[in-house]
Design a protein around this motif. Sequence first.
Motif, short mmCIF file in Angstrom:
data_model
loop_
_atom_site.label_atom_id
_atom_site.label_comp_id
_atom_site.label_asym_id
_atom_site.label_seq_id
_atom_site.Cartn_x
_atom_site.Cartn_y
_atom_site.Cartn_z
N ALA A 43 0.82 -1.23 0.00
CA ALA A 43 0.00 0.00 0.00
C ALA A 43 0.84 1.27 0.00
O ALA A 43 0.42 2.28 -0.56
N THR A 44 2.02 1.25 0.61
CA THR A 44 2.86 2.45 0.59
C THR A 44 3.54 2.65 -0.75
O THR A 44 3.80 3.78 -1.14
N ARG A 45 3.81 1.57 -1.47
CA ARG A 45 4.48 1.70 -2.76
C ARG A 45 3.50 1.86 -3.92
O ARG A 45 3.81 2.53 -4.89
N ARG A 46 2.34 1.21 -3.81
CA ARG A 46 1.32 1.29 -4.87
C ARG A 46 -0.04 1.51 -4.22
O ARG A 46 -0.81 0.57 -4.05
N PRO A 47 -0.36 2.75 -3.86
CA PRO A 47 -1.60 3.03 -3.11
C PRO A 47 -2.88 2.67 -3.87
O PRO A 47 -3.90 2.40 -3.23
N ALA A 48 -2.85 2.64 -5.17
CA ALA A 48 -4.06 2.33 -5.93
C ALA A 48 -4.30 0.83 -6.07
O ALA A 48 -5.35 0.42 -6.55
N HIS A 49 -3.35 0.02 -5.67
CA HIS A 49 -3.45 -1.43 -5.82
C HIS A 49 -4.28 -2.01 -4.68
O HIS A 49 -3.96 -1.84 -3.50
N PRO A 50 -5.37 -2.72 -4.98
CA PRO A 50 -6.25 -3.21 -3.92
C PRO A 50 -5.68 -4.35 -3.07
O PRO A 50 -6.12 -4.55 -1.94
N ILE A 51 -4.70 -5.06 -3.57
CA ILE A 51 -4.15 -6.19 -2.82
C ILE A 51 -3.53 -5.72 -1.50
O ILE A 51 -3.72 -6.34 -0.46
N GLY A 52 -2.80 -4.62 -1.53
CA GLY A 52 -2.19 -4.11 -0.30
C GLY A 52 -3.22 -3.74 0.74
O GLY A 52 -3.08 -4.04 1.93
N TRP A 53 -4.29 -3.10 0.30
CA TRP A 53 -5.35 -2.70 1.23
C TRP A 53 -6.12 -3.91 1.74
O TRP A 53 -6.51 -3.95 2.91
N LEU A 54 -6.33 -4.90 0.89
CA LEU A 54 -6.99 -6.13 1.34
C LEU A 54 -6.15 -6.84 2.41
O LEU A 54 -6.68 -7.29 3.43
N PHE A 55 -4.84 -6.93 2.17
CA PHE A 55 -3.97 -7.53 3.17
C PHE A 55 -4.00 -6.74 4.47
O PHE A 55 -4.02 -7.32 5.56
N GLY A 56 -4.00 -5.43 4.38
CA GLY A 56 -4.05 -4.60 5.58
C GLY A 56 -5.33 -4.82 6.38
O GLY A 56 -5.30 -4.94 7.61
N VAL A 57 -6.45 -4.89 5.67
CA VAL A 57 -7.74 -5.11 6.36
C VAL A 57 -7.80 -6.51 6.95
O VAL A 57 -8.31 -6.71 8.06
N VAL A 58 -7.28 -7.51 6.23
CA VAL A 58 -7.25 -8.87 6.78
C VAL A 58 -6.40 -8.89 8.06
O VAL A 58 -6.80 -9.51 9.06
N GLY A 59 -5.26 -8.23 8.04
CA GLY A 59 -4.42 -8.17 9.23
C GLY A 59 -5.12 -7.48 10.39
O GLY A 59 -5.06 -7.95 11.53
#
Length: 161
Positions: free
Chosen positions: A61-77
């Motif tokens: 999410a910090t490197r590619r803020p528009a990419h949903p995978i990072g945000w999904l991983f963050g919410v799962v965590g």
Amino acid sequence: MGTRAAAWLAWSVCALSLILISLGLLFLVLNRSHPVAPAFEFAFRATVITASCSSVGVLIATRRPAHPIGWLFGVVGLLSGVHLFSGEYAVYALVVEGGSMPGGRVAAWITCWLWVPINALLAFVALLFPDGKLSSPRWRPLAWLNGAMAVAGASAAAFLP
């Protein structure tokens, strides 16, 4: 959302997840000192998922803020951290302290249904991997089914007696 705001949000979610892990593990230690306290059997799994998903989520999410995978991983965590904390707090509040602490029943209720959205979000990660989009439009019904089943499953688990 700008890059700085996205990075701040991603790091905040990761920090909150790690705080929840720490508090959950503290309650786990306190619960283990009580002879009749039941074990929250998902403590190890929730710790691993929270730490790994939050770390991967913040990196993406910090490197590619528009990419949903990072945000999904963050919410799962984050949700997994809430699951661990609420499970251990429920055992502590209801069993170790005999119901004298506030929020024990609410924490137990949260623990009963929160596993459904965690697993549904992990399924979305698998569906959207690697580029953040479905492989083809043929996968759209499966994504909708996953979302509908997550809502139905969480609602059923939350409101069953």
